[in-house]
Design an enzyme around this catalytic site. Structure first.
Site, PDB file in Angstrom:
ATOM      1  N   ASP A 197      15.563 -13.593   9.375  1.00 13.18           N
ATOM      2  CA  ASP A 197      15.429 -13.800   8.157  1.00 13.18           C
ATOM      3  C   ASP A 197      16.701 -12.724   7.466  1.00 13.18           C
ATOM      4  O   ASP A 197      17.225 -12.562   6.693  1.00 13.18           O
ATOM      5  CB  ASP A 197      14.072 -12.169   7.953  1.00 13.18           C
ATOM      6  CG  ASP A 197      13.676 -11.680   6.512  1.00 13.18           C
ATOM      7  OD1 ASP A 197      14.196 -12.504   5.869  1.00 13.18           O
ATOM      8  OD2 ASP A 197      14.557 -11.170   5.445  1.00 13.18           O
ATOM      9  N   MET A 278      12.744  -8.750  -0.547  1.00 11.67           N
ATOM     10  CA  MET A 278      13.020  -9.372  -1.598  1.00 11.67           C
ATOM     11  C   MET A 278      15.202  -9.699  -0.354  1.00 11.67           C
ATOM     12  O   MET A 278      15.789 -10.168  -1.652  1.00 11.67           O
ATOM     13  CB  MET A 278      13.628  -7.877  -2.307  1.00 11.67           C
ATOM     14  CG  MET A 278      12.153  -7.291  -3.260  1.00 11.67           C
ATOM     15  SD  MET A 278      11.890  -8.642  -4.325  1.00 11.67           S
ATOM     16  CE  MET A 278      13.588  -8.547  -5.310  1.00 11.67           C
ATOM     17  N   ARG A 279      15.015  -9.826   0.460  1.00 12.71           N
ATOM     18  CA  ARG A 279      16.181 -10.461   0.834  1.00 12.71           C
ATOM     19  C   ARG A 279      16.430 -11.766   0.553  1.00 12.71           C
ATOM     20  O   ARG A 279      18.095 -11.996   0.290  1.00 12.71           O
ATOM     21  CB  ARG A 279      16.395 -10.108   2.874  1.00 12.71           C
ATOM     22  CG  ARG A 279      17.388 -10.844   2.820  1.00 12.71           C
ATOM     23  CD  ARG A 279      17.416 -10.607   4.429  1.00 12.71           C
ATOM     24  NE  ARG A 279      18.137  -8.998   4.698  1.00 12.71           N
ATOM     25  CZ  ARG A 279      16.627  -8.210   5.690  1.00 12.71           C
ATOM     26  NH1 ARG A 279      16.398  -8.313   5.781  1.00 12.71           N
ATOM     27  NH2 ARG A 279      17.094  -6.411   5.707  1.00 12.71           N
ATOM     28  N   ALA A 280      15.987 -12.810   0.698  1.00 13.61           N
ATOM     29  CA  ALA A 280      15.375 -13.794  -0.262  1.00 13.61           C
ATOM     30  C   ALA A 280      15.981 -14.212  -1.709  1.00 13.61           C
ATOM     31  O   ALA A 280      17.197 -14.752  -1.511  1.00 13.61           O
ATOM     32  CB  ALA A 280      14.416 -14.656   0.350  1.00 13.61           C
TER      33      ALA A 280
END
Length: 709
Positions: A197, A278-280
């Site tokens: 991720d 929320m990184r995506a």
């Protein structure tokens, strides 16, 4: 030095190339977070990464600064600063810094300058690889083999844009903004989902299957090897045009409009694909903006979001190592339906003369009579990749690091069912084994931890106690040339104090150190182990429930071994022979696939299974002598194949015991009348005997986990 293989000389399929696109996007907007390239050997992963640095625009740095500070930065974080107006400016190419798999934490972060500390008594910081990679590319080949704590350091630095060093009496903070690129072969082991991720983008690569494109790959490879300088010169114009296009995209990226409508659609896509955190969303937005700038658009459009999603989301959808990578593009297209109409495409001449996804042929090598590019220009760089869709072919690694002179890249096909998923299909195991049946495993579960007794010295992992380079400090030892370990300043000073008068030091004088005074910290952490399963796959094990429970237990242990960085192997015996179904590996994907296909049926060649397990362990002792093994024999103890099978199997078991092989025998004998043969086998093997009425997955896992070697 021979010229490197040109970035624009790759052979593409006519559509946009995901690997090159991902690399270009991260150089346009380093905040995307780097690229992870997954693929089989011989697909030019290393070649194209090394070629990327040559097409990046040169940078200005403060003259004499070891940390490559930007002269335009009003407050650079450089231990060599502050810099006055009289300091000069140098222009140099972008660096490609390669991080070896065996690098130590000292080499990555930097540490005390030992030579000056010992000779001058001064505590000076010596920069590491992160400092050298600032404003450049940090490349980690086989990143899946890099130890987890080093991967954490790299990803934290890439996310924060700086590196903080607090060790060996040194406290330093310096800028460390770089493009992180990792390549890996999934067959050699996986990265944890948490680490996956942290990479902004990921691409899957595979060799081409089209013979014409494979021929073109080989032709270019041979042309480069015959005349590297001439081959590079034939692509010089295309390389310069690509550099100009990257520079223009960098200047435009801050002016690209990301509308609220586009942001909402990005959020809807991430929610629909059920990615964590929320990184995506952030990565997808940044990649879409960079994609728009790369194509000369001033607003983010549908093609930008689609291309960014294909690169940013597949690896974030994996919940466990058995999940197949990939993205449902049909769902993605449905989510993008109704988005604002695509704006008219700009019509600037692409710097590389390539197509942007409308098809086209392969690009000829320099000096060959290949076909013209897709736009009919004949430009040798006509297929420089743009963001988007399908796979592309690539030349083999220029340095041979990929183990092949040719290869290709591309998306995998439709995601396959997760290895190890329950299956009820029955199929023959081979000639003469028509009665063999294949039973799938159940849902894997989280097993309990088991450790090997004592303190080992194996590779750092997450299971058994061991002396390692990282872990809890337990003491200090004398420094040995070539040995790693952080300097223990306190113990070094204590070792030097008794010799100060003899060395001529007087009151008020500087501490005088010698090389014999140097002490390094001794640390106790955890090591990885080798768990070798020797599984009875004969007819007596073919009962559906029994084999399903065995497979489920092994699958659960594979998952646990993956998380703890263990190696796992699988030997099966049935019919008239034994097979090494899975050589010792850390790749849980391959292990789960082999396990799902394991049939059962035929006679029981127990001795052959133990002999093969002995050969595998002997080979692993030579290959990796520090890794402590555990042999897990899953059988009912019957031996029915070969001459005098019972006595022969017991002799082999006794031989294994003499080798010091730690083991556990899981007794799978069922029914009201039991012969107790597995217990006798355990006595000869000097292994723990675990009698169970049925092969219960929970009981099997508990037996293995609680085994103390």
């Amino acid at each position: 030095m021979p010229a490197h293989y040109p970035f624009s000389a790759v052979v593409t399929s006519g559509d946009d190339d995901p690997m090159a696109t991902a690399l270009v996007l991260t150089t346009i907007s380093p905040a995307i977070g780097g690229v992870l390239v997954r693929g089989e050997k011989g697909t030019a992963k290393s070649t194209i990464v090394r070629a990327l640095a040559a097409v990046l625009p040169p940078i200005d740095v403060v003259a004499g600064d070891r940390f490559s500070s930007d002269p335009a930065d009003p407050a650079p974080r450089s231990p060599d600063g502050p810099f006055g107006p009289e300091v000069g400016v140098e222009t140099r190419p972008v660096r490609l810094v390669e991080l070896p798999v065996g690098a130590t934490e000292d080499r990555v972060l930097g540490s005390l300058h030992l030579e000056r500390a010992l000779s001058e008594g001064s505590a000076e910081y010596e920069p590491g690889l992160l400092a050298r990679a600032h404003r450049g590319i940090l490349y980690v080949d086989e990143v899946n083999l890099l130890h987890d704590h080093l991967v954490d350091l790299l990803l934290d630095a890439a996310a924060m844009g700086s590196s903080t060093v607090e060790r060996d009496g040194v406290s330093v903070v310096h800028d460390a903004r770089f493009v992180l690129v990792g390549t890996m072969n999934p067959e050699e082991g996986e990265l944890r989902p948490q680490l996956l991720d942290r990479f902004g983008l990921t691409v899957e690569v595979a060799a081409p299957r089209d013979p014409a494109r494979r021929v073109e790959v080989v032709r270019r490879r041979l042309a480069h090897d015959a005349d590297p300088d001439g081959f590079a010169a034939s692509y010089a114009e295309a390389e310069a045009a690509l550099t100009a296009r990257i520079l223009a995209a960098r200047g435009a990226v801050d002016h690209v409009v990301l509308s609220d409508t586009a942001l909402l659609r990005i959020a809807e896509i991430c929610a629909a694909f059920e990615v964590d955190g929320m990184r995506a969303d952030i990565v997808l937005a940044r990649a879409a903006v960079a994609h728009a700038a790369w194509h000369g658009r001033d607003r983010v459009a549908r093609p930008d979001i689609r291309a960014a999603a294909i690169l940013a989301l597949p690896h974030r959808r994996r919940r466990n190592p058995f999940d197949a990578p990939g993205l449902d593009t049909e769902l993605l297209d449905r989510l993008l339906d109704g988005f604002e109409p695509d704006p008219p495409e700009p019509d600037p001449e692409p710097p590389t003369g390539g197509d942007d996804g409308d098809g086209g042929g392969d690009t000829p090598t320099g000096g060959s009579d290949g076909p013209e590019g897709p736009d009919g220009s004949g430009d040798p760089a006509a297929d420089v990749p743009s963001p988007g869709g399908s796979a592309a072919d690539r030349p083999g690694g220029a340095d041979g690091s990929d183990g092949s002179d040719g290869g290709g890249t591309g998306h995998e096909g439709e995601p396959a069912p997760a290895p190890g998923a329950p299956r009820d299909a029955e199929a023959p195991a081979g000639p003469g084994a028509a009665s063999a049946t294949t039973v799938g495993a159940g849902t894997p579960y989280t097993p309990r931890l088991f450790t090997v007794a004592g303190t080992g010295t194996g590779e750092a992992g997450r299971r058994s106690r061991a002396v390692t380079a990282a872990g809890r400090r337990t003491g200090a030892r004398r420094h040995e040339p070539g040995a790693g370990g952080g300097v223990d300043l306190g113990e070094t000073i204590r070792a030097a104090v008794p010799h100060q008068w003899a060395r001529g030091r007087r009151p008020g004088g500087r501490l005088r150190l010698g090389t014999d005074d140097l002490r390094v910290a001794t640390r106790v952490g955890q090591e990885a182990n080798l768990v070798l399963f020797c599984v009875d796959a004969s007819g007596s094990m073919a009962a559906r429930r029994r084999m399903e429970q065995v497979k489920t237990a092994i699958l659960s242990l594979l998952l646990d071994a993956y998380q703890r960085r263990d190696k796992v192997g699988l030997v099966t015996f049935g019919g008239d022979s034994a097979d090494l179904v899975l050589p010792p590996t850390g790749s849980v994907d391959v292990a789960a696939t082999r396990l799902a296909e394991l049939p059962a049926g035929g006679r029981t060649p127990l001795a052959e299974g133990l002999l093969l397990a002995d050969r595998v362990l002997a080979r692993e002792r030579v290959r990796d002598p520090r890794r402590r093994p555990l042999l897990v024999v899953v059988t009912d103890g019957r031996a029915t194949a070969g001459a005098d099978p019972v006595a022969r199997s017991r002799r082999v078991a006794a031989h294994l015991a003499e080798q010091g092989t730690a083991g556990v025998v899981v007794d799978c004998e069922a029914g009201p009348f039991r012969l107790g043969l597995a217990g006798v086998l355990a006595q000869h093997l000097r292994a723990e005997h675990v009698p169970i009425a049925e092969v219960s997955a929970t009981a099997l896992t508990s037996a293995v986990k609680e085994r103390v070697a």
